[in-house]
Write a protein that holds these residues in place. Structure first.
Motif, PDB file in Angstrom:
ATOM      1  N   ALA A 131     -50.298   9.443  16.904  1.00 42.34           N
ATOM      2  CA  ALA A 131     -49.290   8.403  16.676  1.00 42.34           C
ATOM      3  C   ALA A 131     -47.965   9.020  16.254  1.00 42.34           C
ATOM      4  CB  ALA A 131     -49.787   7.415  15.617  1.00 42.34           C
ATOM      5  N   GLY A 158     -47.811   2.499  15.994  1.00 39.19           N
ATOM      6  CA  GLY A 158     -48.717   1.546  15.363  1.00 39.19           C
ATOM      7  C   GLY A 158     -49.557   0.746  16.325  1.00 39.19           C
ATOM      8  N   ILE A 213     -52.345   3.496  17.253  1.00 41.39           N
ATOM      9  CA  ILE A 213     -53.239   3.405  16.099  1.00 41.39           C
ATOM     10  C   ILE A 213     -54.242   2.260  16.244  1.00 41.39           C
ATOM     11  CG2 ILE A 213     -53.375   3.050  13.605  1.00 41.39           C
ATOM     12  CD1 ILE A 213     -50.614   4.414  13.401  1.00 41.39           C
ATOM     13  N   VAL A 214     -53.785   1.074  16.607  1.00 40.32           N
ATOM     14  CA  VAL A 214     -54.690  -0.074  16.672  1.00 40.32           C
ATOM     15  C   VAL A 214     -55.802   0.138  17.698  1.00 40.32           C
ATOM     16  CG1 VAL A 214     -54.874  -2.539  17.209  1.00 40.32           C
ATOM     17  CG2 VAL A 214     -53.063  -1.723  15.689  1.00 40.32           C
ATOM     18  N   ALA A 220     -58.171  -3.237  12.301  1.00 40.70           N
ATOM     19  CA  ALA A 220     -57.306  -2.204  12.880  1.00 40.70           C
ATOM     20  C   ALA A 220     -55.835  -2.532  12.642  1.00 40.70           C
ATOM     21  CB  ALA A 220     -57.591  -2.061  14.371  1.00 40.70           C
ATOM     22  N   THR A 256     -55.078  -2.047   8.889  1.00 39.21           N
ATOM     23  CA  THR A 256     -55.062  -0.626   8.539  1.00 39.21           C
ATOM     24  C   THR A 256     -53.812   0.045   9.096  1.00 39.21           C
ATOM     25  OG1 THR A 256     -57.471  -0.602   8.503  1.00 39.21           O
ATOM     26  CG2 THR A 256     -56.371   1.533   8.702  1.00 39.21           C
ATOM     27  N   SER A 257     -53.431  -0.308  10.319  1.00 38.32           N
ATOM     28  CA  SER A 257     -52.224   0.248  10.925  1.00 38.32           C
ATOM     29  C   SER A 257     -50.987  -0.136  10.129  1.00 38.32           C
ATOM     30  CB  SER A 257     -52.092  -0.243  12.372  1.00 38.32           C
ATOM     31  OG  SER A 257     -50.884   0.205  12.941  1.00 38.32           O
TER      32      SER A 257
END
Length: 118
Positions: free
Chosen positions: A12, A23, A27-28, A42, A45-46
């Motif tokens: 990322a 993001g 990331i997700v 997810a 958290t992102s």
């Protein structure tokens, strides 16, 4: 289980530095498929990872030094993101995971088509 999260962060970070993304696009999906999180977990958290500005700040400083950053515009975007993140997180926590996953997939396909066509 720390290594996968570090690798997700590195990926990322590199893509964020290159393209200004990270993001939602990196990331997700990685958290959903690698860490087996629900879309809601997810996304949460992102967002939490993005709240820690270290990675983005380092990249932003590089762009600023090169004259490729408009700080006031970034502040206005951040304000809009705060409002939007509140609304979006409320929606995401009130729909089922499958609907959210499909909506995210449609968004990514739509963005890819738009970038490809121009």
């Amino acid at each position: 289980m720390i290594i996968p999260f570090l690798l997700i962060g590195v990926a990322a970070g590199v893509l964020s530095g290159l393209f200004g993304i990270g993001g939602g696009i990196i990331i997700v999906p990685a958290l959903i498929y690698v860490a087996k999180m629900t879309p809601q977990q997810a996304a949460g958290t992102s967002l939490a990872a993005l709240v820690l500005p270290l990675g983005a700040a380092v990249g932003a400083v590089t762009y600023y030094r090169a004259g490729h950053l408009k700080p006031l515009d970034a502040l206005w975007i951040a304000l809009g993101m705060a409002v939007g993140a509140f609304g979006g997180s409320w929606i995401a926590t009130n729909v089922d995971a499958e609907t959210l996953r499909r909506a995210f997939a449609l968004l990514m396909v739509g963005m890819a088509v738009k970038l490809w066509i121009g």
